[in-house]
Write a protein that holds these residues in place. Sequence first.
Motif, mmCIF file in Angstrom:
data_model
loop_
_atom_site.group_PDB
_atom_site.id
_atom_site.type_symbol
_atom_site.label_atom_id
_atom_site.label_comp_id
_atom_site.label_asym_id
_atom_site.label_seq_id
_atom_site.Cartn_x
_atom_site.Cartn_y
_atom_site.Cartn_z
ATOM 1 N N ASP A 57 0.933 -1.035 -0.117
ATOM 2 C CA ASP A 57 -0.086 -0.166 -0.009
ATOM 3 C C ASP A 57 1.103 1.408 -0.093
ATOM 4 O O ASP A 57 1.381 1.578 1.174
ATOM 5 C CB ASP A 57 -1.031 0.034 1.171
ATOM 6 N N ASP A 333 -4.081 3.361 -7.244
ATOM 7 C CA ASP A 333 -4.007 3.637 -5.946
ATOM 8 C C ASP A 333 -2.673 3.122 -5.357
ATOM 9 O O ASP A 333 -2.303 3.239 -4.147
ATOM 10 C CB ASP A 333 -4.992 2.914 -5.241
ATOM 11 N N VAL A 335 -1.691 -0.029 -4.983
ATOM 12 C CA VAL A 335 -2.027 -1.010 -4.081
ATOM 13 C C VAL A 335 -1.961 -2.291 -4.748
ATOM 14 O O VAL A 335 -2.061 -2.568 -5.827
ATOM 15 C CB VAL A 335 -3.342 -0.828 -3.562
ATOM 16 N N PHE A 361 -9.738 -1.656 0.655
ATOM 17 C CA PHE A 361 -9.175 -0.800 -0.270
ATOM 18 C C PHE A 361 -10.097 -0.051 -1.178
ATOM 19 O O PHE A 361 -10.162 1.022 -1.569
ATOM 20 C CB PHE A 361 -8.054 -1.372 -1.059
#
Length: 625
Positions: A57, A333, A335, A361
């Motif tokens: 992340d 993102d 991620v 998320f």
Amino acid sequence: MSRTAAAGAGSALVASGLASGHSATPRENDLEALVDEAADRALASHDAGGLAVAVVDGDDVITNGYGHAFHSEDVPVRADETLFRVGSVSKVVTWTVAMQMVDMNRVDPYAPVHDHIEAVQIPETYDDPITLEHLATHTPGFEVRGWGDSVRDPAYVRPLAESVSTNVPTRVRPPGELPQYTNYAAALAGQLLADVTDRPFGEYVSANVFGPLGMTNSTFRPAPPGLVPAEDVSVEEVVSFYSDVAPASGLHTTGADMARLLRAHLNGGVVDGERILSTSAVDEMHRQWYTPHEEIDGMAFGLFERSRDGTRLVRHGGAVPQFASEFALIPDDDVGLFVVAHGNEASEAKQAVVDSLLERFEPLDSSEERLTPSGTPERAAELEGRYRSVNTTDNETAEKLVFGLLTGDPIDVRVGDDGRLITQQGDTTDEWVEIEPLVFTHVEEDSTLMFRTAGGDVTHLLDGLGAYEKIAYHEQLSVQGWLAAIATVTVLTGLLGWPAARGWRWWRGRETTPLLSATRARWVAGVGIAGLVLFVVVLIGASVVVASMDRPTLYNRPPAWFGAVFIVPTIGALLTVGAAGYAGRAWYQEDWSRLARVHYSAVVVALAVLYWLLHYWNLLAVRMG
């Protein structure tokens, strides 16, 4: 961060590896708590022995292990040590290396792959050549094959060049026309890499991906001993599935190693200063390369698109016996996540953790109202019917029956009174609303399906990238089952009835000299019937012989001589044609009794039905490769 204490009631010892000196942030602590809770709950709720989870992340990286190693109850899963099999997630590495070839201008993704591949002679079935783009998007037009994908003993694993060049799948459609997921596409891409670099696939990947990224425990070896770390237990004792197409399904890796691959994909191809791809190549790999329709999630370069409330993921799942895995990226993102599990319910446990992480998320909006149709779908009556996976309908070998019986339910389509399209697959029923001609969106979920036509007729249903072909009523398994049962009983009335009737007449002293034509006709039909019986006996006998030999199983890799088994029913089918000729003669000459003609004709028709079923499932004059 690391975690070495017990995690609570449902957890075993766990471990993770991060750089020393890293201080956990509140956000990171919150995420790790979520991962712990999800993993513990998955292991407690499902029959799974161990899990490894990696989450990236932004700058935060979590790698944890849960439960025990495979067949090693006393060895806890450690994210930086414990090996798992990841099945088709192996393809993520393969397509990453393929993009590396593109990045270095060593392969043009739009050029014919036969310009580079030396080990395989690709059939020139269609004018349009197969390209790397087609392989990476699963649109080269190959039939799906199971033969040659796996073996039961690591000693049987072949060199990749031999595996992909033996029994090359048939090209069943022009490239780019329809998606059809195959292991062969990735295996062929792996051989392309080997031929371009003049190095074995595994050796090149180790030197150019695993080494630079620090994936020190990852390997494409078929049976690494670390998979089963328990003392006095070997991999060969507990594993009976080994990939024979390593680029497609042969990777063994750890959670920590896969975290580094996630980081490479999210950080422009660089991890700790080591670059495997340029930033532009990473962007190229993640962009959409194929979709059958702008409303449908398509393919990135080797990765599947998935929409989640407007957010785009690129991902790949994997499964082999006792293992299931997921590799997913949310590029916008920064991620990424990787989850792998082992056990009888590995897939369920893995998916439970994945769902929890995705909800963290990218939470789904449950407040959206159900869509309602504005009228009856265009061509509604033509859409209704049953659709079977092209994995079955396009197969041109005896594997067709295996795919038809064992690989997924067909989809039944009907249109409701209110205009909704209703699909049923197994126990799952879904409803859809038409958003444009032949394109439908789910009334609640973020998914779309569409229908394709050819020659003006509706021919295929595409549920995402899953392709299904419309089949006729007589092609349905249930209908064919009844046909086979009725035909078998009818045939038996001839096989058993003709000699029984003659014996009865002899016993009663009423034996008469039968017409020569009737005797010959019954002998021809009887030999045709015997062909079916003999086929079953020979097939079972050959299967037993192969099973007793020190070689791959019949399904993994049938021996070359096995095709001769199918000569028996082929001869029987030809004799049935002769029997049909006798039936026609009998009706024309009218020299038999009406009852004899009706019965003989019924037996011949039933025999023809049984041989037609064998033909339909590619069991006559079968192609073994």
